[in-house]
Design an enzyme around this catalytic site. Structure first.
Site, PDB file in Angstrom:
ATOM      1  N   THR A  14      40.923  42.038  54.199  1.00 54.91           N
ATOM      2  CA  THR A  14      41.644  40.922  54.784  1.00 54.91           C
ATOM      3  C   THR A  14      40.992  39.755  53.932  1.00 54.91           C
ATOM      4  OG1 THR A  14      42.542  39.703  56.558  1.00 54.91           O
ATOM      5  CG2 THR A  14      40.438  40.467  56.705  1.00 54.91           C
ATOM      6  N   GLY A  15      41.900  38.602  53.880  1.00 60.01           N
ATOM      7  CA  GLY A  15      41.526  37.514  53.124  1.00 60.01           C
ATOM      8  C   GLY A  15      42.488  37.295  51.622  1.00 60.01           C
ATOM      9  N   VAL A  16      41.586  36.342  50.919  1.00 59.83           N
ATOM     10  CA  VAL A  16      42.690  36.027  49.921  1.00 59.83           C
ATOM     11  C   VAL A  16      42.731  37.242  48.766  1.00 59.83           C
ATOM     12  CG1 VAL A  16      42.677  34.523  47.826  1.00 59.83           C
ATOM     13  CG2 VAL A  16      41.735  33.543  49.859  1.00 59.83           C
TER      14      VAL A  16
ATOM     15  N   THR B 224      45.545  39.640  57.792  1.00 59.96           N
ATOM     16  CA  THR B 224      46.219  40.752  57.701  1.00 59.96           C
ATOM     17  C   THR B 224      45.664  41.835  58.757  1.00 59.96           C
ATOM     18  OG1 THR B 224      46.547  40.483  55.431  1.00 59.96           O
ATOM     19  CG2 THR B 224      46.172  42.618  56.053  1.00 59.96           C
TER      20      THR B 224
ATOM     21  N   ARG C 147      55.381  36.469  45.442  1.00 59.95           N
ATOM     22  CA  ARG C 147      54.019  36.640  45.319  1.00 59.95           C
ATOM     23  C   ARG C 147      53.561  37.856  46.119  1.00 59.95           C
ATOM     24  NH1 ARG C 147      49.497  37.347  49.415  1.00 59.95           N
ATOM     25  NH2 ARG C 147      47.672  36.765  48.241  1.00 59.95           N
TER      26      ARG C 147
ATOM     27  N   ASP D 277      46.787  41.655  47.846  1.00 58.01           N
ATOM     28  CA  ASP D 277      46.034  42.748  47.882  1.00 58.01           C
ATOM     29  C   ASP D 277      46.676  43.982  48.860  1.00 58.01           C
ATOM     30  OD1 ASP D 277      45.206  41.324  49.884  1.00 58.01           O
ATOM     31  OD2 ASP D 277      43.309  42.714  50.311  1.00 58.01           O
TER      32      ASP D 277
HETATM   33  N1  ASP Z   1      45.197  39.655  52.099  1.00 59.12           N
HETATM   34  C1  ASP Z   1      46.415  38.985  52.522  1.00 59.12           C
HETATM   35  C2  ASP Z   1      47.150  38.532  51.216  1.00 59.12           C
HETATM   36  O1  ASP Z   1      46.571  38.058  50.334  1.00 59.12           O
HETATM   37  C3  ASP Z   1      46.139  37.783  53.438  1.00 59.12           C
HETATM   38  C4  ASP Z   1      45.086  38.118  54.632  1.00 59.12           C
HETATM   39  O2  ASP Z   1      44.801  38.956  54.577  1.00 59.12           O
HETATM   40  O3  ASP Z   1      44.741  36.908  55.176  1.00 59.12           O
HETATM   41  O4  ASP Z   1      48.244  38.582  51.151  1.00 59.12           O
END
Ligand code: ASP
Length: 328
Positions: free
Chosen positions: A239-241, A188, A216, A219
């Protein structure tokens, strides 16, 4: 452990691995951690090595523009980049082959707007800004967001590029949410900026996790989770999960920690540690936070090595390697 090895090892157990986005055409300057603690404004900072985005934001800031315009125009650069498969047009689709985009924006007065799981519109951050400025609401989702965008004059756009379509067709051969090589599946752009008046704004935009379930939302478009700004204190973005960030309301947490006296760096570290504390047996996923305080001091922290963040100030345009909770 080298990053490449980490990606390979973790691919069978986690969907949540991030990778540095494809390098684009901006000019590389220096790479250093030293600016982390030097407060300087104006400043733009974003997750990952999205240097074209910070360059655009800087152009706005150096011409006396507002932090709101800087983050808006900055992240739009990535939404419009068809080679970027994790943000905006060209983003990877969900498991049904539909590209669904999430974005939010927040200004110095605490006004905010967001769109969730919106299809067929190339610039979700612009629609999020319209939600903030033109409606009594904060979030619009799915068909409602898309309808609103058309009413505001946005064009219908097919967001599934040939490359994304081919990757999706290949993915369908196994249809596993945990692909064998899970790189460039998500990443992100979250951006924070302080303008010359000292006002802070933030923006966050993503196509979310590749091959996610239909509907879905992570965040990134959730104010407080993927992004939070308080003009008296600072801002944070993630960023991330996304599921893990939502569970701790990560960006709000980091801003509140700064309010209590922590530096941006200390606050990001505490934010990651809260997530680790909830995942004692499962740390094979990535989260990266960045933060900025009112003085323009910055911080960044992540779980696994490999996350970087860009800063742009009068002193330079820097790709900062983030410190990480796990060292290898
Ligand atoms: N945070 C983003 C999500 O969960 C994905 C990402 O930043 O890699 O959709």
């Amino acid at each position: 452990m080298k990053r490449r090895k980490f990606l390979r090892n973790s691919s069978t157990v986690a969907a949540g691995i991030m990778s540095a986005p494809l390098l684009a055409s901006y000019t590389e300057h220096t790479t250093s951690k030293e600016t982390n603690s030097i407060g300087v404004i104006p400043i733009a900072i974003c997750t990952w090595d999205f240097g074209n985005a910070t360059a655009k934001a800087w152009e706005v800031l150096k011409n006396g523009g507002s932090s709101l315009d800087a983050v808006h125009q900055g992240v739009m650069v990535e939404e419009n980049d068809l080679k970027n498969s994790t943000v905006g047009n060209g983003g990877r689709p969900d498991r049904d082959g539909n590209v669904t985009l999430d974005a939010c924006i927040m200004d110095k007065d605490g006004n905010c707007g967001a769109v969730l799981a919106m299809q067929n519109i190339a610039n979700p951050i612009s629609v999020a800004r319209k939600v903030m400025e033109e409606t009594p609401h904060v979030m619009l989702a799915g068909k409602g967001a898309e309808q609103f965008a058309y009413e505001q004059g946005f064009k219908k756009t097919d967001l599934l590029t040939e490359e994304s379509k081919e990757a999706w067709i290949k993915w369908k051969e196994t249809s596993q949410y945990k692909p064998i090589i899970n790189i460039e599946n998500h990443d992100t752009i979250g951006m924070l900026a302080i303008d010359e008046k000292g006002d802070i704004s933030g923006a966050c935009t993503t196509s979310g996790m590749a091959y996610k379930m239909a509907g879905r939302v992570g965040d990134s478009p959730i104010i407080g989770s993927g992004l939070f700004v308080d003009n008296e204190v600072g801002g944070a973005t993630a960023t991330g999960v996304g599921e893990e960030v939502v569970r701790t309301v990560g960006s709000f947490l980091i801003v509140e920690l700064m309010r209590q006296g922590k530096s941006p760096q200390e606050a990001c570290e505490e934010g990651v540690k809260r997530i680790i504390a909830k995942n004692k047996d499962k740390q094979d996923f990535q989260i990266g936070f960045i933060a900025i305080n009112k003085k323009g001091e910055t911080g960044g922290y992540c779980i696994h090595p490999g996350f970087t963040y860009r800063t742009y100030t009068k002193d330079g345009h820097i790709n900062n390697p983030s410190d990480s909770y796990l060292k290898s």
